[in-house]
Enzyme design. Structure first.
Site, short mmCIF file in Angstrom:
data_model
loop_
_atom_site.label_atom_id
_atom_site.label_comp_id
_atom_site.label_asym_id
_atom_site.label_seq_id
_atom_site.Cartn_x
_atom_site.Cartn_y
_atom_site.Cartn_z
CD GLU A 1 22.04 -7.03 -21.13
OE1 GLU A 1 22.34 -7.29 -22.31
OE2 GLU A 1 22.79 -6.42 -20.37
CB SER B 1 9.29 -7.93 -23.17
OG SER B 1 9.82 -7.89 -21.86
N GLY C 1 0.81 -1.21 0.00
CA GLY C 1 0.00 0.00 0.00
C GLY C 1 0.84 1.26 0.00
#
Length: 386
Positions: A359, A362, A335
């Site tokens: 690297e 995605s 929270g």
């Protein structure tokens, strides 16, 4: 999983964990806040054998195999992603020099990098060239006994403090790797600060204005820069990142489990609320799955499987997405405390996002894996059993 390790692996793991908890973890928040890794810590890494650890002992390494190296990277990622990134970058450069360098280059640089006395940086990304590494525009031209380098590199980890640059250029019309020392005339370093994640990785933009280096500064041979030097080094970086993401995910799970057990809401601990239990269960399952993929990638590398490159890609893709997801859940469980200044899970959240980009983003890795899996009759496309 620890019970499945060999006696040597358990010994190594305890060694890695003790050093990470005792030396690296206490410095992690300061590294993030000050946006730098202190030189004394770098020297400690060298003295402990954490730098160039896969190199043979004659070059200052420890001769670790991929499995042990992965265990080390996980503990680094669990405690400080910036330090894990630093170690990976040093290993990428030292690996390139050990594989493709001439004897003089090896003698001069490998022991220095392994000891932490000299810092190296890997210069591939450019202001207008990221994932498309073939489109490198930095140029190098012959001029008698020297090579003249012109161009710019950007988003370079530890470019602010590196003594040695492994620079990827177009040389004689071919993709080539060249070593350039920081104090070479024509080298200009501009720090890049206040990054979202990996704030302690000391990023920089490096500009080369007719920078002159000796003709024997080439690593490998003209044309080997991308297919051999960069490709092999990037495999190390991706493998390290994958394991580092597992460590980061584990740190988020540990912090969230502890906080959920002590924090009470509506008359009972958070850990007793079903929705929180579901989040913790997902975090546990996903982190373990990522770890297994990393183990598989390490085993493939140690066996020198022809598909080990893609195993590393798979591990990096899955582990980085898992780390980002788990870090977000960790902040949610904490929270407001998770959003406060100095909150460890807040640092994990920022660093995890960077892992999906460094690297190989995605989406780029998805594209590569999609092509690989679609190859007709490819044994690995059928799974480990073929």
């Amino acid at each position: 999983m620890i019970s499945q390790l060999t006696a040597e692996q358990r010994h190594r793991w305890r060694e890695f964990r003790a050093f990470a908890d005792g030396v690296i973890a206490p410095a992690a928040d300061t590294i993030d806040a000050r946006q730098e890794i202190p030189r004394p810590l770098i020297r400690e890494l060298g003295e402990a054998g954490w730098l160039s650890a896969m190199l043979p002992e004659r070059w200052g390494g420890r001769g670790l195999d991929a499995a042990h190296y992965g265990m080390m990277a996980e503990e680094l990622g669990r405690t400080c992603s910036n330090v894990r990134n630093f170690v990976a970058v040093q290993d990428m450069v030292s690996h390139a020099v050990s594989m493709w360098g001439i004897p003089e280059q090896k003698l001069r640089w490998l022991p220095e990098i392994a000891a932490g006395r000299r810092i190296a940086a890997f210069l591939l990304t450019e202001p207008d060239t990221g994932s498309d590494a073939q489109d490198v525009r930095t140029e190098a031209k012959d001029d008698g006994s020297e090579i003249v380098v012109s161009g710019a590199k950007k988003w370079i980890s530890f470019g602010q403090c590196a003594d040695l640059f492994l620079v990827f250029v177009q040389y004689q019309g071919r993709h080539t790797a060249i070593l350039v020392e920081r104090d070479s005339p024509g080298v200009h370093v501009t720090p890049l600060t206040d990054m979202l994640g990996l704030r302690g990785s000391m990023l920089a933009e490096i500009t080369f204005e007719e920078c002159r280096v000796p003709a024997d500064s080439v690593i490998g041979h003209p044309g080997s820069g991308l297919a051999f030097v960069a490709a092999n080094s990037l495999d190390i970086g991706r493998y390290s990142t994958a394991w580092g993401c597992v460590g980061l995910a584990q740190a988020c799970l540990d912090a969230s489990s502890a906080y959920a057990a002590e924090r009470r809401q509506y008359g009972k601990p958070l850990a007793d609320h079903q929705l929180v239990q579901q989040m913790l269960a997902d975090m546990l399952t996903q982190s373990r799955a990522a770890r297994l993929l990393c183990w598989q990638a390490g085993q493939a590398a140690d066996r020198e499987d022809e598909d080990s490159h893609y195993e590393a890609l798979t591990a990096k893709y899955f582990s980085s997405t898992v780390a980002a997801r788990i870090a977000g859940q960790a902040v949610q469980i904490h929270g407001a405390r998770g959003m406060g200044a100095g909150a460890a899970v807040g640092r994990f959240f920022r660093d995890a996002k960077a892992m999906e980009i460094i690297e190989g983003a995605s989406q780029v890795i998805q594209q590569l894996l999609g092509r690989w899996s679609a190859v007709a009759g490819h044994p690995s496309a059928l799974g480990p059993s073929g």
